[in-house]
Design an enzyme around this catalytic site. Structure first.
Site, PDB file in Angstrom:
ATOM      1  N   ASP A 265       0.868  -0.899  -0.175  1.00  0.00           N
ATOM      2  CA  ASP A 265       0.325   0.232   0.287  1.00  0.00           C
ATOM      3  C   ASP A 265       0.755   1.031   0.248  1.00  0.00           C
ATOM      4  O   ASP A 265       1.928   1.402  -0.108  1.00  0.00           O
ATOM      5  CB  ASP A 265      -1.023  -0.070   1.493  1.00  0.00           C
TER       6      ASP A 265
ATOM      7  N   VAL B 297      -8.199   1.960  17.762  1.00  0.00           N
ATOM      8  CA  VAL B 297      -8.993   0.435  17.874  1.00  0.00           C
ATOM      9  C   VAL B 297      -8.905  -1.299  17.776  1.00  0.00           C
ATOM     10  O   VAL B 297      -7.275  -0.866  18.039  1.00  0.00           O
ATOM     11  CB  VAL B 297      -9.691   0.861  16.419  1.00  0.00           C
TER      12      VAL B 297
ATOM     13  N   ASN C  98     -14.089  -0.251  -6.672  1.00  0.00           N
ATOM     14  CA  ASN C  98     -14.893   0.143  -6.674  1.00  0.00           C
ATOM     15  C   ASN C  98     -15.484   1.164  -7.818  1.00  0.00           C
ATOM     16  O   ASN C  98     -15.743   1.766  -7.811  1.00  0.00           O
ATOM     17  CB  ASN C  98     -14.805   1.293  -5.362  1.00  0.00           C
TER      18      ASN C  98
ATOM     19  N   ALA D 224      -7.820  -8.484  -8.430  1.00  0.00           N
ATOM     20  CA  ALA D 224      -7.961  -8.991  -7.440  1.00  0.00           C
ATOM     21  C   ALA D 224      -8.678 -10.833  -7.723  1.00  0.00           C
ATOM     22  O   ALA D 224      -9.087 -11.549  -7.876  1.00  0.00           O
ATOM     23  CB  ALA D 224      -8.936  -8.446  -6.492  1.00  0.00           C
TER      24      ALA D 224
ATOM     25  N   VAL E 205      -5.891 -15.470  -5.785  1.00  0.00           N
ATOM     26  CA  VAL E 205      -6.101 -13.629  -4.832  1.00  0.00           C
ATOM     27  C   VAL E 205      -7.579 -14.283  -4.540  1.00  0.00           C
ATOM     28  O   VAL E 205      -8.652 -14.518  -5.718  1.00  0.00           O
ATOM     29  CB  VAL E 205      -5.898 -12.441  -5.329  1.00  0.00           C
TER      30      VAL E 205
END
Length: 503
Positions: A131, A201, A275, A287, A292
């Site tokens: 990322d 969190v 998205n 993906a 994957v």
């Protein structure tokens, strides 16, 4: 996956969730009316402060720095003390609060909290987050960080423009080449493995080792060769899981080669579906590659997110709308995207591996245990992720007799204690509400406190709770004139109990 559907709202900064905005740790709030601390010089002023107090609560001696008297003081006495040259300060005797931790709804939705309570935390497993990097010093991530890596083009920078998040995140320095200059990678890392340390969190697998593999630049984009390089580097380090919240509409042979290479090394590969929604048969790459696990996004109600890509490649769904997680520096925010769904599954894969599941079987185990939430297979794949079920940990709402039915949640939650410390300070009315609640079914969901004026709610605060018992404190403030305080506890089935007391 970086996208324009991000909804960003900073919720916490410097302290954990669960503390009211008016009472963050380190700030003065909730002082009783007339309660003050008067600081005086080391060798003078102490007796003056004592005499001025209506009542003395305690005296403090700071050695050569000075001394202080806390107690109740009238306004006239305070005015005189403020003008006394031996008085160093006059301040309200406010309150501080312990740092606290909140469990994002996604962690509860996928039953990762039940796995954690059962001791399944991903300990000893390595997860690479490919990322924009991971914050190198975040309060609830730093303890879990292992070795990181950045490609040359993606290395952290403090100067950036453009990109789906409006460019860089304005960090003042890069502590590592893999430090996060965008926010996206840190957010994904928190969902995978924010530590169970009482701060901020909680992640799906709070004891994993997180590895930042920075293949995306500060604007959120990265080249195919950089991404392929990062996949190969991670595989060569022996990482168990790769979480890839990134993608493109078209494939890349170099990335596909890298994916195959990592799969051959036994790496569990997880990626965001994309998205591009609403759409059909539109899952992005990597993906869409066979090696994957493609993850679509759902919301708090288990509905498909309107932005989520769908198609036959989707294998699992996970929460990806308004998900709360970490961002640099010691901050927290809600983001939306299949990027946010992907790390839930990556954390789950790590939890299964730590529990003894062969990595080659992780994919099938997660799919077999997924919850059918009534969406088409192209939207949810095998279903919405359920970590506890994949570990054969019994959920409170699962049937014991294996008849395929759910046992109802029959008992109503109970309010075990409810006390209010009300005060006024100038134009403000305040109430410190201490509460304790329980539920025999172990299915607590939320506790809400409300300041009332008749039937009108002036101010409220809610806490997410779980299990069979919970306790806490809410602090409410208003400029209006409340006449009552109401406490309501709700369980997962919607059963509730409520009590109201005068202000």
């Amino acid at each position: 996956m970086t996208n324009e559907n991000v909804s960003r709202r900073t919720l916490l900064k410097g302290v954990g969730a669960g503390v009211a905005a008016s009472a963050l740790a380190g700030q003065v709030a909730g002082a009783d009316e007339g309660a003050y601390i008067v600081g005086v010089e080391p060798d003078s002023g102490l007796e003056t402060a004592r005499r001025a107090a209506d009542s003395v609560r305690k005296e403090l001696d700071f050695g050569s720095i000075g001394r202080a008297v806390s107690g109740q003081f009238s306004e006239a006495a305070l005015d005189g003390l403020r003008n006394n040259p031996n008085v160093r300060y006059v301040e309200p005797n406010g309150r501080m609060h312990a740092l606290s931790q909140t469990t994002p709804y996604g962690i509860e939705t996928v039953k990762a909290d039940l796995a954690i309570d059962d001791g399944e935390t991903g300990d000893g497993v390595s997860v690479a987050v490919l990322d924009t990097g991971i914050d190198a010093e975040h309060e609830t991530l730093a303890a879990n960080l292992g070795e990181g890596y950045a490609t040359d083009d993606a290395a952290c920078t403090t100067g950036c423009g453009g990109g789906p998040f409006g460019g860089g995140n304005d960090i003042e320095e890069c502590l590592e080449e893999w430090d996060d200059d965008n926010d996206h990678g840190t957010h994904c890392a928190g969902t995978v493995g924010a530590a169970d340390d009482g701060v901020g969190v909680l992640g799906v697998a709070p004891d994993v080792t997180l590895h930042a593999v920075k293949v995306l630049q500060c604007d959120g984009g990265g080249t195919f060769d950089d991404i392929a390089e990062g996949i190969v580097w991670s595989a060569d380090q022996g990482h168990d899981v790769q979480s890839m919240s990134l993608g493109a509409d078209s494939g890349s042979s170099a990335v596909e080669d890298a994916v195959q290479y990592a799969a051959d090394q036994g790496v569990v590969l997880v990626a965001a579906a994309g998205n591009s929604g609403p759409c059909t048969d539109c899952v992005g790459y990597p993906a869409a590659y066979d090696e994957v696990i493609a993850v679509s996004a759902t919301d708090e109600n288990d509905d498909l997110a309107d932005f989520s890509s769908t198609g036959p490649e989707v294998e699992l769904a996970a929460p990806g709308v308004d998900t709360l997680s970490t961002i640099p520096r010691d901050d927290y925010a809600e983001f939306s995207g299949t990027s946010m769904a992907c790390p839930h599954v990556a954390g789950a894969a790590a939890t299964l591996i730590a529990a003894g599941t062969n990595p080659a079987n992780v994919r099938d185990e997660l799919k077999a245990a997924a919850d059918d939430i009534g969406l088409p297979d192209t939207d949810q794949g095998a279903g919405r992720l359920n970590v506890a079920a994949a570990l054969d940990i019994e959920s409170n709402d699962d049937d014991d007799d294996d008849n395929g039915d759910d046992d109802p949640i029959d008992s109503e939650p109970m309010i075990d204690s409810f006390s209010v410390d009300a005060s006024g300070n100038g134009p403000w009315s305040s109430a410190d509400v201490d509460w304790a609640v329980s539920d025999d079914d172990g299915a607590l969901e939320s506790v809400t406190t409300e300041l009332l004026d008749g039937s009108t709610v002036l101010e409220s605060e809610s806490s997410s709770v779980s299990g069979s018992s919970a306790s806490g404190t809410h602090e409410l403030r208003t400029r209006d004139d409340p006449d009552g305080v109401r406490l309501t506890v709700v369980d997962e089935a919607g059963n509730e109990a409520s009590e109201t007391t005068g202000y």
